[in-house]
Write a protein that holds these residues in place. Structure first.
Motif, PDB file in Angstrom:
ATOM      1  N   GLN A  95     -38.268 137.856 150.497  1.00 16.48           N
ATOM      2  CA  GLN A  95     -39.191 136.423 151.027  1.00 16.48           C
ATOM      3  C   GLN A  95     -38.528 135.102 150.192  1.00 16.48           C
ATOM      4  O   GLN A  95     -38.585 134.081 150.601  1.00 16.48           O
ATOM      5  CB  GLN A  95     -40.586 136.855 150.795  1.00 16.48           C
ATOM      6  N   ALA A  96     -38.357 135.709 148.680  1.00 10.89           N
ATOM      7  CA  ALA A  96     -37.606 134.672 148.066  1.00 10.89           C
ATOM      8  C   ALA A  96     -36.313 133.875 148.732  1.00 10.89           C
ATOM      9  O   ALA A  96     -36.136 132.538 148.509  1.00 10.89           O
ATOM     10  CB  ALA A  96     -37.354 134.926 146.667  1.00 10.89           C
ATOM     11  N   MET A  97     -35.658 134.675 149.285  1.00  7.39           N
ATOM     12  CA  MET A  97     -34.347 134.202 149.782  1.00  7.39           C
ATOM     13  C   MET A  97     -34.695 133.403 151.048  1.00  7.39           C
ATOM     14  O   MET A  97     -33.919 132.529 151.324  1.00  7.39           O
ATOM     15  CB  MET A  97     -33.599 135.580 150.143  1.00  7.39           C
ATOM     16  N   VAL A  98     -35.654 133.844 151.730  1.00  7.13           N
ATOM     17  CA  VAL A  98     -36.172 133.048 153.142  1.00  7.13           C
ATOM     18  C   VAL A  98     -36.512 131.767 152.574  1.00  7.13           C
ATOM     19  O   VAL A  98     -36.320 130.522 153.311  1.00  7.13           O
ATOM     20  CB  VAL A  98     -37.133 133.773 153.732  1.00  7.13           C
ATOM     21  N   LEU A  99     -37.385 131.559 151.388  1.00  9.55           N
ATOM     22  CA  LEU A  99     -37.664 130.432 150.942  1.00  9.55           C
ATOM     23  C   LEU A  99     -36.571 129.426 150.456  1.00  9.55           C
ATOM     24  O   LEU A  99     -36.399 128.322 150.823  1.00  9.55           O
ATOM     25  CB  LEU A  99     -38.851 130.548 150.035  1.00  9.55           C
TER      26      LEU A  99
END
Length: 414
Positions: free
Chosen positions: A209-213
Motif C-alpha cells: 500500500q505504501a508503494m501505491v501511495l
C-alpha cells in the motif's frame, strides 16, 4: 497576496516507520523521498489525540485537546478567516464523518468522495481507491479558482488495502510467508506474543500500500510541476494517525494505545520558493502548530487566546531550534501521555492513577521497547506533575506563568 495557494494532503493511518524520509530502507518510496528532499521534514511530529474530531479542531482552529473545554462558538476557523481574504476553501475527503462534521461547515466547498469499504484487491495501481482519489484531486486542481486552500483527507491505510498482490509479494524472500491477501485492514490485539509470520504477512501488504501511495504522490508532483502550480502552492503532507503493525501486540487501531506507532506521524512542508529544502528538525510539533503556521503563510495573525499553537516558520528558516519543551496527549478513553525531548511517559489509566505508568527514553527508544519507570521513578513523578501543571495553567489562562521543564526532563540522564 499574489499567486499564493495551499494544498494540505492528509493520509490517515500512515505508519511513519514505513517512510524513507523517516529512516525506512526496505520499502522503496522514491517519489516521497524526492518530495522530502524538496521540503522541510519534522522528525518529531506528534498528534495530541487519536480522536479525529478533536484532531481536526486543533488543525483547523488551533485548539489542542488538553484545553479540555470546547472553544467558544465565535472562535474563528482557518477556513472562515481565509474566506475573508477572498481565498476559495475546499475540503475533499472519502471520510463521511469529516465531511459531515460541524467543523467542515466553514469551507466554501465540501466534496465527499465515494468510499470503497467493499473494495477488492486491484490488479494495477490505477485501479486502486487511492489512485481514484488522487485523480479526483488533480481534476479539482485543474479547475481550481485562485487563490485557494485545498484540504484533502484520505482514509489512507485505514481504508481498503487494495494494492496489487504483485507489490505485496515483491517483499518476500525465501522462507517468508505469503503476504496478506485481503483488502480489509486487519485489526488484532494479542495478550501473548503474536506469530512473527502473521505480522510479516501484514507488513508485506502494508508495504505494498505504501508503494501505491508513493506512485500516486509522484503523479501529483508531476502535475503540479507541469501545470506551474508548484511555483505558487505551499504543499503540506501530513499523517493523521499511525497504524500499529505488531508493536506492543497490536495490529490496527484496536484500543488506540498511545504509542509512537500511533501518535508519531509524517509531516513534510514543501514551499514554492524552496524555503527549508533538504532540511529537517527534531523540534516537538503538534497539530495546532499547523493552524498557526498557515495563518502566518497567509499573512494573518494568530489569536493570542491560542497560546499553545506556534508558527513553525522560524524553525523552517533555522531562526530557532524549538518552540516547546513538552507535548501533552489525551485519549478519549482516559489514557494520557506527555512527551519531552528526553522522555515519554504514558499511562493506561488517568494520570491520577499510579498503576500503568510506562516511561521511555527519547529519542533513543523509538518504538517504546524498554520501560524504565521502575528505574527512574523521580522522572515519572516529575513528568506527571508537568502534565497536570500544563492543564491547570491552560484552564486558568496563565500559560505564560508555566515554568519551563528542568534539565533532567529536557535533556535526560547523562
Amino acid at each position: 497576496m499574489g499567486n499564493k495557494s495551499t494544498l494540505c494532503l492528509v493520509v490517515d493511518r500512515w505508519h511513519f516507520g514505513y517512510v524513507g524520509a523517516y529512516g525506512n530502507t526496505w520499502v522503496p518510496t522514491p517519489e516521497l523521498d524526492r518530495l522530502a528532499a524538496r521540503g522541510f521534514v519534522f522528525d518529531q511530529a506528534l498528534i495530541d489525540t487519536p480522536d479525529l474530531e478533536r484532531l481536526y479542531r486543533a488543525w483547523w482552529r488551533g485548539w489542542p485537546v488538553i484545553r479540555r473545554r470546547e472553544p467558544p462558538e465565535d472562535w474563528p476557523s482557518l477556513a472562515r478567516q481565509l474566506a475573508g481574504l477572498g481565498v476559495h476553501t475546499a475540503l475533499l475527503t472519502d471520510e463521511p464523518l469529516l465531511a459531515q462534521s460541524p467543523l467542515a461547515e466553514d469551507f466554501a466547498e465540501v466534496v465527499l468522495w465515494e468510499s470503497a469499504s467493499e473494495a477488492r484487491v486491484a490488479e494495477t495501481i490505477e485501479e486502486t481507491h487511492t489512485a481514484r482519489c488522487f485523480a479526483q484531486m488533480v481534476d479539482w486542481l485543474e479547475k481550481a479558482p485562485r487563490p485557494f486552500w485545498l484540504w484533502c483527507h484520505w482514509t489512507g491505510f485505514g481504508g481498503p488495502w487494495d494494492g496489487p498482490l504483485e507489490l505485496r509479494e515483491s517483499f518476500r524472500e525465501e522462507g517468508d510467508p505469503p503476504a496478506y491477501a485481503g483488502s480489509q485492514p486487519p485489526e488484532k490485539h494479542w495478550q501473548s506474543p503474536p506469530d512473527p509470520d502473521e505480522l510479516l504477512a501484514y507488513s508485506f501488504a502494508y508495504a505494498g500500500q505504501a508503494m501505491v501511495l508513493d506512485a500516486c504522490l509522484g503523479g501529483l508532483a508531476t502535475f503540479l510541476a507541469e501545470s506551474g502550480l508548484e511555483k505558487e502552492v505551499l504543499w503540506v503532507l501530513l499523517g493523521a494517525r499511525g497504524y500499529p503493525l505488531g508493536e506492543h501486540g497490536r495490529v490496527g487501531p484496536c484500543d488506540e494505545a498511545l504509542y509512537s506507532e500511533l501518535v508519531q506521524v509524517p509531516w513534510i512542508m514543501v514551499y514554492p520558493d524552496g524555503l527549508g529544502a533538504t532540511a529537517r528538525s527534531q523540534a516537538l510539533v503538534e497539530p495546532a502548530d499547523l493552524w498557526a503556521t498557515l495563518l502566518s503563510w497567509w499573512g494573518l495573525p494568530a489569536d493570542p487566546a491560542a497560546p499553545t499553537a506556534y508558527d513553525l516558520t522560524p524553525i523552517v528558516r533555522e531562526e530557532v531550534l524549538s518552540v516547546r519543551d513538552r507535548i501533552c496527549l489525551v485519549h478519549p478513553a482516559g489514557q494520557q501521555a506527555i512527551r519531552t525531548p528526553a522522555w515519554y511517559l504514558r499511562t493506561t489509566e488517568s494520570l491520577e492513577e499510579e498503576k500503568g505508568w510506562e516511561l521511555y527514553v527519547k529519542p533513543d527508544d523509538r518504538w517504546e521497547v524498554n520501560n524504565v519507570a521502575d528505574r527512574c521513578p523521580e522522572v515519572a513523578e516529575a513528568l506527571k506533575q508537568a502534565f497536570e501543571q500544563t492543564g491547570q495553567h491552560l484552564q486558568t489562562g496563565r500559560l505564560a506563568d508555566l515554568p519551563p521543564l528542568d534539565e533532567l526532563l529536557r535533556v535526560g540522564i547523562e
